[in-house]
Design a protein around this motif. Structure first.
Motif, mmCIF file in Angstrom:
data_model
loop_
_atom_site.group_PDB
_atom_site.id
_atom_site.type_symbol
_atom_site.label_atom_id
_atom_site.label_comp_id
_atom_site.label_asym_id
_atom_site.label_seq_id
_atom_site.Cartn_x
_atom_site.Cartn_y
_atom_site.Cartn_z
ATOM 1 N N VAL A 142 8.198 4.528 25.887
ATOM 2 C CA VAL A 142 7.060 4.421 26.957
ATOM 3 C C VAL A 142 7.406 5.239 27.976
ATOM 4 C CG1 VAL A 142 5.656 2.749 28.240
ATOM 5 C CG2 VAL A 142 6.680 1.755 25.989
ATOM 6 N N VAL A 143 6.349 6.038 28.456
ATOM 7 C CA VAL A 143 6.476 7.070 29.272
ATOM 8 C C VAL A 143 6.255 6.228 30.774
ATOM 9 C CG1 VAL A 143 5.528 8.959 30.521
ATOM 10 C CG2 VAL A 143 5.606 8.903 28.148
ATOM 11 N N TYR A 164 1.864 6.405 25.249
ATOM 12 C CA TYR A 164 1.922 5.008 25.880
ATOM 13 C C TYR A 164 2.654 5.047 27.183
ATOM 14 C CZ TYR A 164 0.873 3.302 21.294
ATOM 15 O OH TYR A 164 0.430 2.834 20.054
ATOM 16 N N ILE A 165 2.033 4.636 28.145
ATOM 17 C CA ILE A 165 2.168 4.622 29.671
ATOM 18 C C ILE A 165 2.611 3.347 30.131
ATOM 19 C CG2 ILE A 165 1.595 5.603 32.064
ATOM 20 C CD1 ILE A 165 1.674 7.632 29.462
ATOM 21 N N ALA A 166 4.042 3.302 30.725
ATOM 22 C CA ALA A 166 3.877 2.104 31.518
ATOM 23 C C ALA A 166 3.145 1.675 32.685
ATOM 24 C CB ALA A 166 5.625 1.942 31.642
ATOM 25 N N PHE A 225 7.508 -4.670 31.932
ATOM 26 C CA PHE A 225 6.374 -3.694 32.301
ATOM 27 C C PHE A 225 5.698 -4.093 31.301
ATOM 28 C CE2 PHE A 225 9.494 -1.865 29.206
ATOM 29 C CZ PHE A 225 8.294 -1.237 28.121
ATOM 30 N N ASN A 226 4.305 -3.903 30.874
ATOM 31 C CA ASN A 226 3.325 -3.709 30.085
ATOM 32 C C ASN A 226 2.673 -2.341 29.930
ATOM 33 O OD1 ASN A 226 0.793 -4.228 31.890
ATOM 34 N ND2 ASN A 226 1.823 -5.974 32.182
ATOM 35 N N TYR A 227 1.922 -2.056 29.052
ATOM 36 C CA TYR A 227 1.819 -0.533 28.903
ATOM 37 C C TYR A 227 0.090 -0.384 28.382
ATOM 38 C CZ TYR A 227 3.134 -1.163 24.030
ATOM 39 O OH TYR A 227 3.180 -1.807 22.646
ATOM 40 N N GLU A 228 -0.391 0.878 28.303
ATOM 41 C CA GLU A 228 -1.514 1.211 27.891
ATOM 42 C C GLU A 228 -1.517 2.736 27.110
ATOM 43 O OE1 GLU A 228 -3.822 1.599 31.460
ATOM 44 O OE2 GLU A 228 -2.927 3.613 32.239
ATOM 45 N N GLU A 229 -2.497 2.705 26.311
ATOM 46 C CA GLU A 229 -2.378 4.077 25.610
ATOM 47 C C GLU A 229 -3.428 5.159 25.989
ATOM 48 O OE1 GLU A 229 -2.794 5.360 20.788
ATOM 49 O OE2 GLU A 229 -3.194 3.462 21.325
ATOM 50 N N ASN A 230 -2.945 6.135 26.699
ATOM 51 C CA ASN A 230 -4.017 7.254 27.094
ATOM 52 C C ASN A 230 -4.679 7.970 25.664
ATOM 53 O OD1 ASN A 230 -2.277 8.987 26.261
ATOM 54 N ND2 ASN A 230 -1.628 9.860 28.252
ATOM 55 N N MET A 242 -9.237 4.066 26.786
ATOM 56 C CA MET A 242 -7.597 3.756 27.133
ATOM 57 C C MET A 242 -7.372 2.165 26.713
ATOM 58 S SD MET A 242 -5.639 4.753 30.550
ATOM 59 C CE MET A 242 -5.887 6.322 30.519
ATOM 60 N N ARG A 243 -6.487 1.979 25.683
ATOM 61 C CA ARG A 243 -6.196 0.454 25.267
ATOM 62 C C ARG A 243 -4.838 0.079 25.994
ATOM 63 N NH1 ARG A 243 -3.322 -2.025 21.125
ATOM 64 N NH2 ARG A 243 -2.495 -0.097 20.582
ATOM 65 N N THR A 244 -5.088 -1.207 26.614
ATOM 66 C CA THR A 244 -4.250 -1.751 27.254
ATOM 67 C C THR A 244 -3.532 -2.879 26.439
ATOM 68 O OG1 THR A 244 -5.304 -1.116 29.486
ATOM 69 C CG2 THR A 244 -3.248 -3.017 29.475
ATOM 70 N N GLU A 245 -2.064 -2.876 26.446
ATOM 71 C CA GLU A 245 -1.329 -3.899 25.878
ATOM 72 C C GLU A 245 -0.637 -4.802 27.018
ATOM 73 O OE1 GLU A 245 -0.158 -6.486 24.077
ATOM 74 O OE2 GLU A 245 0.118 -5.008 22.495
ATOM 75 N N ALA A 246 -1.020 -6.147 27.145
ATOM 76 C CA ALA A 246 -0.963 -6.931 28.228
ATOM 77 C C ALA A 246 0.545 -7.721 28.176
ATOM 78 C CB ALA A 246 -1.997 -8.150 28.382
ATOM 79 N N ILE A 247 0.954 -7.686 27.078
ATOM 80 C CA ILE A 247 2.576 -8.321 26.930
ATOM 81 C C ILE A 247 3.428 -7.967 27.971
ATOM 82 C CG2 ILE A 247 4.315 -8.944 25.399
ATOM 83 C CD1 ILE A 247 2.160 -8.775 23.127
ATOM 84 N N ASP A 248 4.298 -8.726 28.422
ATOM 85 C CA ASP A 248 5.365 -8.131 29.388
ATOM 86 C C ASP A 248 6.707 -7.660 28.409
ATOM 87 O OD1 ASP A 248 4.342 -7.971 31.866
ATOM 88 O OD2 ASP A 248 4.819 -10.268 32.148
ATOM 89 N N TRP A 249 6.924 -6.579 28.337
ATOM 90 C CA TRP A 249 7.955 -5.969 27.516
ATOM 91 C C TRP A 249 9.240 -5.819 28.254
ATOM 92 C CZ3 TRP A 249 7.268 -6.651 22.364
ATOM 93 C CH2 TRP A 249 5.788 -6.679 21.839
ATOM 94 N N LEU A 250 10.431 -5.967 27.840
ATOM 95 C CA LEU A 250 11.695 -5.568 28.493
ATOM 96 C C LEU A 250 12.229 -4.425 27.810
ATOM 97 C CD1 LEU A 250 13.974 -6.524 30.409
ATOM 98 C CD2 LEU A 250 15.097 -7.479 28.274
#
Length: 638
Positions: free
Chosen positions: A56-57, A104-106, A94-99, A1-9
């Motif tokens: 993003v879900v 992509y999950i918030a 939020f930030n998100y991860e890819e399952n 599972m890859r996590t994206e740490a950036i805070d998105w709006l």
């Protein structure tokens, strides 16, 4: 599972967007675990960087917020509809991860209220921010003033750490923001050419010419912040572009000692005020001549105050005794500007106006036509928005504005007039009617309100009228006109000094408007002390950032001349205190007594004495005494 740490709006995706991207049939569903699940659309980016996925879900049971309520007792469709109504009013950080399935999950979702200025398709940039005395990380550098940040950058130091901000793939961070939560003020510093980032020490910047400036008044509605975000804010694409333009145009910061900043600030103010002084002062004298010719006896300073308020405010309200020539003064102003009949409109307000349909109009669903109000207001707005009239100046005056409740019939405008020009869109009716109405070719569902229209109101304060709400007072410059004593009326010859017979275009009028809204540190300190004093008496009293910016904008727009008839900065500050702040001091004696008690620590008169270097506060002291007498005589003041 890859996590994206950036805070998105993000905001809630629409059903249409979900279907067009083959993500499902609906933007919100009840999943197999009986939890509400919806799609967030990413609407932010870092300069030079975009998200891996635009949609993003998000799972409702992962959001801990009182703003969203999932009522499982409802029928499924009702439950979804109710939840969607709530989601439409939210910004999501939020930030998100890819399952493993590639979705992509918030995660780490936070919520803020959707701003009135938001519209579909709006894009935001995530910009690093330094908050006064609030470091993003424990042990990170702490700054008490903006000047300390500026000096650190000049010294080539690592300035701050960046949280949830991915510097990989970013060529440059063009600028950062310093935010003072006490003054509610944002300041840009930048024009950076290169940055260096170190995980343990943070970021430092290189530049050719360092530049800095405060946010303009109309930018504040295009900023999105979250309670727990300490290292970044979201600025609309419009504000980001304006900042980048100013970084190109502004003069670089002069390298001086920090303790000389205040003197330099005042010098810059004076320099700005001296631009185009001759042209504007000629207009002021012409305005005075027109007023005298029409039999109006006001001091020149009253006329300067009115002119300055009109050019620097979104709404000006003239108050005073009935018969003192308020409506006629507006007509004189239009005449002095050379406006033709089609460019000046007087709209009498009626006591039976209850909502904005009385001013704007409504959809007649029986005959499927849009019926504009018989005031002609919409036709004026439509004419002013035409491309051929973009350089034409218009004045609209609402006569006896408070015969009906302003916040009812003028409700849309109270929000619209504070927005950036490109976002000032008045909605006449729902867009789905546009293809069904017989006259939709003439009356579109929206009308653009440009800066080429100036809005003025006249009011009488008596038993037949309504008092203004704080929502109105926060947005209006309320001027109380005082007639010259009758003993001073003289039948002097009216000259045409400074006269002009040309019709002023919007472009020419715009040249008189200075967009900076600079207050000195001492002036800001005084207003903050006043805010704390008022707020200690009543939580609904205070001085918001909008008023702070409007006062600064008024002061920098005062016409400048060496003649004694001019309004000095100190006198202008006094006038603005009366017109912007004292209008909000209303309530019962028990609540406000300390403000009027000279021996109390909350006394306004003591503050006037302490800040006598800012202004003598002559008008403010007189107004304070009037309100004190009202408190003593009636037990309340309005």
């Amino acid at each position: 599972m890859r996590t994206e740490a950036i805070d998105w709006l993000g905001v809630l995706a629409t059903d249409e967007e979900i279907r067009n991207n083959n993500l499902g049939r609906s933007n919100c569903i009840v999943n197999k675990l009986d939890s509400l699940q919806f799609y967030i659309k990413v609407i932010s980016k870092i300069p030079g960087q975009t998200p891996n996925s635009q949609y993003v879900v998000c799972y409702g049971n992962r959001i801990d917020s009182e703003m969203l309520i999932d009522n499982g007792a409802f029928d499924e469709n009702v439950r979804i509809d109710d939840y969607v109504k709530q989601l439409k009013n939210c910004f999501f950080r939020f930030n998100y991860e890819e399952n493993q399935a590639g979705y992509y999950i918030a995660k780490n979702v936070e919520i803020a209220e959707l701003s009135e200025s938001y519209y579909q398709g709006k894009v935001f940039f995530y910009i690093p921010v330094i908050i006064r005395n609030q470091p993003a990380f424990s042990g990170d550098k702490q700054y008490d003033t903006y000047e300390q940040v500026e000096q650190a950058i000049k010294n080539g130091e690592f300035v701050c750490k960046l949280n949830k901000y991915n510097t990989m793939g970013v060529d440059n961070i063009p600028y950062i923001i310093f935010y003072d939560p006490e003054l509610l003020e944002y300041r840009v510093i930048g024009n950076f050419t290169k940055f260096e980032y170190n995980v343990t020490e943070g970021v430092k910047f290189e530049y050719n010419e360092l530049k800095s400036f405060n946010f303009e008044e109309d930018w504040y509605d295009d900023v999105v912040t979250f309670e727990n975000a300490h290292s970044g804010i979201y600025l609309s694409e419009y504000v980001h572009k304006k900042i980048m333009d100013q970084l190109d145009e502004k003069a670089p910061i002069d390298i001086k000692k920090v303790d000389e900043n205040e003197d330099e600030e005042l010098k810059n103010i004076s320099k700005i005020q001296m631009e185009d002084e001759n042209e504007e002062w000629k207009f002021v004298e012409h305005f005075e001549a027109v007023a005298k010719k029409d039999g109006l006896f006001y001091t020149k300073k009253d006329l300067i105050n009115f002119h300055t308020a009109v050019k620097s405010s979104s709404l000006v309200i003239l108050s005073g005794l009935s018969g003192t020539g308020k409506s006629q003064l507006v007509q004189c102003y239009a005449k002095a500007l050379g406006l033709q009949e089609d460019a000046f409109h007087m709209i009498p307000v009626r006591p039976n106006w209850n909502d904005d349909s009385d001013l704007i109009g409504f959809v007649d669903s029986m005959h499927m036509v849009y019926r504009p109000s018989d005031t002609g207001f919409i036709n004026i707005l439509m004419e002013a928005s035409q491309e051929r009239n973009e350089n034409k100046l218009y004045i609209i005056c609402f006569d006896e504005m408070n015969l009906a409740r302003v916040e009812h019939y003028f409700s849309q405008f109270l929000s619209i007039l504070e927005m950036p020009e490109k976002s000032r869109i008045l909605r006449l009716y729902a867009s789905e009617y546009e293809t069904r109405l017989y006259n939709s070719d003439k009356y579109k569902s929206t009308v653009k309100i440009g800066n080429n229209i100036r809005f003025i109101g006249t009011v009488n304060i008596d038993e037949s009228t309504f008092h203004f709400s704080d929502k109105v007072l926060d947005r209006a410059n309320v001027i109380k006109l005082n007639v010259i004593p009758y003993t001073e009326w003289k039948a002097t010859e009216v000259t045409t000094k400074g006269a002009t017979i040309k019709e002023w275009s919007y472009e020419e009028y715009q040249k008189l408007i200075r967009k900076d809204s600079m207050l000195t540190e001492r002036e800001r300190e005084f207003i903050w002390r006043v805010h704390k004093t008022l707020n200690s008496c009543a939580k609904n009293l205070g001085v918001g950032p909008r008023i702070l910016k409007q006062i600064g904008k008024y002061l920098v727009n005062l016409p400048f001349t060496e003649e004694a008839e001019n309004i000095t900065r100190e006198e202008g500050f006094d006038l603005q205190f009366v017109q912007r702040i004292m209008t909000k001091i209303r309530g019962q004696k028990e609540q406000l007594a300390a403000i009027f008690d000279a021996d109390s620590e909350e006394s306004l008169s003591r503050l006037f004495d302490e800040y006598a270097d800012v202004s003598k506060f002559e008008n403010s002291r007189r107004n304070l005494e009037i309100k004190r007498q009202e408190i003593e005589n009636y037990g309340y003041t309005l």
